[in-house]
Design a protein around this motif. Structure first.
Motif, PDB file in Angstrom:
ATOM      1  N   ALA A   1      25.352  30.923  32.319  1.00  0.00           N
ATOM      2  CA  ALA A   1      25.899  32.268  32.501  1.00  0.00           C
ATOM      3  C   ALA A   1      26.557  32.401  33.864  1.00  0.00           C
ATOM      4  O   ALA A   1      27.609  33.052  34.001  1.00  0.00           O
ATOM      5  CB  ALA A   1      24.785  33.312  32.344  1.00  0.00           C
ATOM      6  N   GLN A   2      25.967  31.790  34.883  1.00  0.00           N
ATOM      7  CA  GLN A   2      26.547  31.863  36.215  1.00  0.00           C
ATOM      8  C   GLN A   2      27.873  31.110  36.288  1.00  0.00           C
ATOM      9  O   GLN A   2      28.816  31.556  36.942  1.00  0.00           O
ATOM     10  CB  GLN A   2      25.566  31.305  37.245  1.00  0.00           C
ATOM     11  N   LEU A   3      27.941  29.984  35.617  1.00  0.00           N
ATOM     12  CA  LEU A   3      29.185  29.217  35.616  1.00  0.00           C
ATOM     13  C   LEU A   3      30.299  30.015  34.950  1.00  0.00           C
ATOM     14  O   LEU A   3      31.437  30.063  35.430  1.00  0.00           O
ATOM     15  CB  LEU A   3      28.978  27.891  34.894  1.00  0.00           C
ATOM     16  N   GLU A   4      29.973  30.688  33.846  1.00  0.00           N
ATOM     17  CA  GLU A   4      30.969  31.510  33.164  1.00  0.00           C
ATOM     18  C   GLU A   4      31.355  32.710  34.027  1.00  0.00           C
ATOM     19  O   GLU A   4      32.527  33.103  34.080  1.00  0.00           O
ATOM     20  CB  GLU A   4      30.415  31.990  31.819  1.00  0.00           C
ATOM     21  N   ALA A   5      30.366  33.296  34.715  1.00  0.00           N
ATOM     22  CA  ALA A   5      30.657  34.441  35.580  1.00  0.00           C
ATOM     23  C   ALA A   5      31.606  34.049  36.698  1.00  0.00           C
ATOM     24  O   ALA A   5      32.526  34.803  37.054  1.00  0.00           O
ATOM     25  CB  ALA A   5      29.359  35.003  36.163  1.00  0.00           C
ATOM     26  N   ARG A   6      31.418  32.872  37.245  1.00  0.00           N
ATOM     27  CA  ARG A   6      32.319  32.424  38.308  1.00  0.00           C
ATOM     28  C   ARG A   6      33.702  32.111  37.748  1.00  0.00           C
ATOM     29  O   ARG A   6      34.714  32.378  38.389  1.00  0.00           O
ATOM     30  CB  ARG A   6      31.746  31.188  38.997  1.00  0.00           C
ATOM     31  N   ARG A   7      33.744  31.568  36.544  1.00  0.00           N
ATOM     32  CA  ARG A   7      35.038  31.220  35.957  1.00  0.00           C
ATOM     33  C   ARG A   7      35.881  32.456  35.679  1.00  0.00           C
ATOM     34  O   ARG A   7      37.085  32.470  35.925  1.00  0.00           O
ATOM     35  CB  ARG A   7      34.833  30.455  34.658  1.00  0.00           C
ATOM     36  N   VAL A   8      35.237  33.516  35.169  1.00  0.00           N
ATOM     37  CA  VAL A   8      35.968  34.719  34.764  1.00  0.00           C
ATOM     38  C   VAL A   8      35.986  35.764  35.873  1.00  0.00           C
ATOM     39  O   VAL A   8      37.045  36.196  36.324  1.00  0.00           O
ATOM     40  CB  VAL A   8      35.349  35.308  33.476  1.00  0.00           C
ATOM     41  N   SER A   9      34.801  36.154  36.346  1.00  0.00           N
ATOM     42  CA  SER A   9      34.707  37.283  37.256  1.00  0.00           C
ATOM     43  C   SER A   9      35.408  37.034  38.583  1.00  0.00           C
ATOM     44  O   SER A   9      36.064  37.926  39.133  1.00  0.00           O
ATOM     45  CB  SER A   9      33.231  37.634  37.511  1.00  0.00           C
ATOM     46  N   LEU A  10      35.269  35.823  39.125  1.00  0.00           N
ATOM     47  CA  LEU A  10      35.868  35.559  40.430  1.00  0.00           C
ATOM     48  C   LEU A  10      37.389  35.551  40.354  1.00  0.00           C
ATOM     49  O   LEU A  10      38.063  36.024  41.267  1.00  0.00           O
ATOM     50  CB  LEU A  10      35.362  34.243  41.005  1.00  0.00           C
ATOM     51  N   TYR A  11      37.933  35.026  39.266  1.00  0.00           N
ATOM     52  CA  TYR A  11      39.392  35.062  39.122  1.00  0.00           C
ATOM     53  C   TYR A  11      39.881  36.500  38.992  1.00  0.00           C
ATOM     54  O   TYR A  11      40.913  36.887  39.542  1.00  0.00           O
ATOM     55  CB  TYR A  11      39.827  34.237  37.908  1.00  0.00           C
ATOM     56  N   GLU A  12      39.137  37.321  38.230  1.00  0.00           N
ATOM     57  CA  GLU A  12      39.515  38.725  38.094  1.00  0.00           C
ATOM     58  C   GLU A  12      39.403  39.448  39.427  1.00  0.00           C
ATOM     59  O   GLU A  12      40.264  40.266  39.780  1.00  0.00           O
ATOM     60  CB  GLU A  12      38.627  39.397  37.047  1.00  0.00           C
ATOM     61  N   ALA A  13      38.339  39.156  40.187  1.00  0.00           N
ATOM     62  CA  ALA A  13      38.166  39.782  41.495  1.00  0.00           C
ATOM     63  C   ALA A  13      39.287  39.380  42.445  1.00  0.00           C
ATOM     64  O   ALA A  13      39.813  40.202  43.202  1.00  0.00           O
ATOM     65  CB  ALA A  13      36.806  39.415  42.087  1.00  0.00           C
ATOM     66  N   GLU A  14      39.660  38.117  42.397  1.00  0.00           N
ATOM     67  CA  GLU A  14      40.767  37.640  43.237  1.00  0.00           C
ATOM     68  C   GLU A  14      42.054  38.369  42.890  1.00  0.00           C
ATOM     69  O   GLU A  14      42.818  38.781  43.766  1.00  0.00           O
ATOM     70  CB  GLU A  14      40.940  36.131  43.040  1.00  0.00           C
ATOM     71  N   ALA A  15      42.298  38.569  41.594  1.00  0.00           N
ATOM     72  CA  ALA A  15      43.510  39.269  41.167  1.00  0.00           C
ATOM     73  C   ALA A  15      43.497  40.714  41.639  1.00  0.00           C
ATOM     74  O   ALA A  15      44.523  41.251  42.089  1.00  0.00           O
ATOM     75  CB  ALA A  15      43.642  39.198  39.649  1.00  0.00           C
ATOM     76  N   ARG A  16      42.337  41.366  41.556  1.00  0.00           N
ATOM     77  CA  ARG A  16      42.238  42.759  42.017  1.00  0.00           C
ATOM     78  C   ARG A  16      42.480  42.862  43.515  1.00  0.00           C
ATOM     79  O   ARG A  16      43.145  43.778  43.998  1.00  0.00           O
ATOM     80  CB  ARG A  16      40.872  43.343  41.651  1.00  0.00           C
ATOM     81  N   LEU A  17      41.930  41.923  44.265  1.00  0.00           N
ATOM     82  CA  LEU A  17      42.127  41.946  45.711  1.00  0.00           C
ATOM     83  C   LEU A  17      43.590  41.706  46.072  1.00  0.00           C
ATOM     84  O   LEU A  17      44.129  42.334  46.998  1.00  0.00           O
ATOM     85  CB  LEU A  17      41.230  40.897  46.369  1.00  0.00           C
ATOM     86  N   GLU A  18      44.240  40.799  45.362  1.00  0.00           N
ATOM     87  CA  GLU A  18      45.661  40.549  45.624  1.00  0.00           C
ATOM     88  C   GLU A  18      46.499  41.773  45.296  1.00  0.00           C
ATOM     89  O   GLU A  18      47.448  42.106  46.014  1.00  0.00           O
ATOM     90  CB  GLU A  18      46.132  39.341  44.802  1.00  0.00           C
ATOM     91  N   GLU A  19      46.153  42.464  44.212  1.00  0.00           N
ATOM     92  CA  GLU A  19      46.880  43.675  43.845  1.00  0.00           C
ATOM     93  C   GLU A  19      46.699  44.763  44.905  1.00  0.00           C
ATOM     94  O   GLU A  19      47.656  45.437  45.300  1.00  0.00           O
ATOM     95  CB  GLU A  19      46.398  44.176  42.485  1.00  0.00           C
TER      96      GLU A  19
END
Length: 275
Positions: free
Chosen positions: A249-267
């Motif tokens: 679950a943690q591996l999936e969270a890092r795969r999805v959530s961190l990319y989404e968080a990065e996109a939000r921060l860039e926006e």
């Protein structure tokens, strides 16, 4: 191997049952109190003959080690990047002189910056390009509610704390950063041995602040912020210790959530630049 774990070795007894092998663990002596602190001063400087010999062998060269010439005749044309893990000034300086990379088992940007600085100074003194030596930070990370995350990774500062305390005790305090000496002051009276193993239940002496410094915990946005902070401190690569429970679950969270968080921060950053 921790005392709560056993390893099945696949051997069967006369009755045909699979026998489980438990590793031998001798009792630890009790800590003695009192005595006087002493500092050993020496002109010793590690030569790095072991990592150099290993690299020579793998890359097809004859290695001179402990009076013997060693070679691997079938090893030709290989390139072995050599990484050294260490915290102390001598190990860091050795890394700067001979290695391709430095491994630091912590995620504290202040300590990474100090340790990488010693390594790079040694590289420059040796006539090498400091920027050519990569730095890896290795630590657990857990995504989720910060209180729950801390409990998952609290074992890690307990495991490495002995190395940090040993470092502080071996070098004069004026040669060490406040983040190191302050860490030891904050944990006076604790027993290093209690949290020294993965899965240890007795790590209450590790404070939330220390957990937050040595690991990465919390919401995805906090993980992105910490990784950027480590990058600014000189880290080229982050090695995730995926061994703190809920691994898939943690591996999936890092795969999805961190990319989404990065996109939000860039926006958000783009919007701020437009203001």
């Amino acid at each position: 191997v921790g005392s709560d774990f056993q390893i099945a070795q696949g051997c069967r007894g006369e009755d045909g049952d699979l026998k489980v092998w438990a590793p031998h663990r001798p009792p630890r002596p009790e800590k003695s109190e009192g005595g006087r602190r002493f500092v050993i001063k020496s002109d010793f400087e590690p030569k790095g003959d072991q990592p150099t010999a290993i690299r020579d062998l793998v890359e097809g060269r004859t290695a001179r080690y402990e009076g013997a010439d060693l070679s691997l005749p079938w090893a030709r044309g290989s390139r072995l990047p050599t990484w050294i893990a260490g915290y102390g000034p001598m190990a860091l300086a050795l890394t700067g002189r001979i290695a391709d990379g430095l491994i630091l088992q912590l995620a504290d940007p202040d300590l990474v910056r100090w340790m990488a600085g010693i390594m790079r100074d040694a590289a420059e003194t040796a006539g090498r390009d400091p920027a050519s030596i990569r730095v890896q930070a290795a630590a657990p990370a857990h995504v989720g509610r910060i209180e729950e995350c801390r409990e998952h990774v609290r074992w890690f500062p307990g495991m490495v704390s002995g190395h940090v305390v040993d470092l502080v005790n071996r070098y004069p305090s004026d040669q060490l950063p406040e983040s190191l000496t302050g860490y030891v002051r904050d944990r006076e009276g604790s027993d290093d041995r209690r949290g020294a193993e993965f899965g240890s239940a007795d790590v209450a002496f590790i404070s939330a602040g220390v957990v937050d410094r040595f690991t990465i915990v919390g919401a995805p946005e906090e993980h992105v912020r910490r990784l950027r902070e480590l990058s600014e401190a000189g880290v080229d690569q982050f090695n995730l210790y995926l061994m703190s429970g809920d691994e898939e679950a943690q591996l999936e969270a890092r795969r999805v959530s961190l990319y989404e968080a990065e996109a939000r921060l860039e926006e958000l950053r783009a919007r701020l630049n437009e203001l």
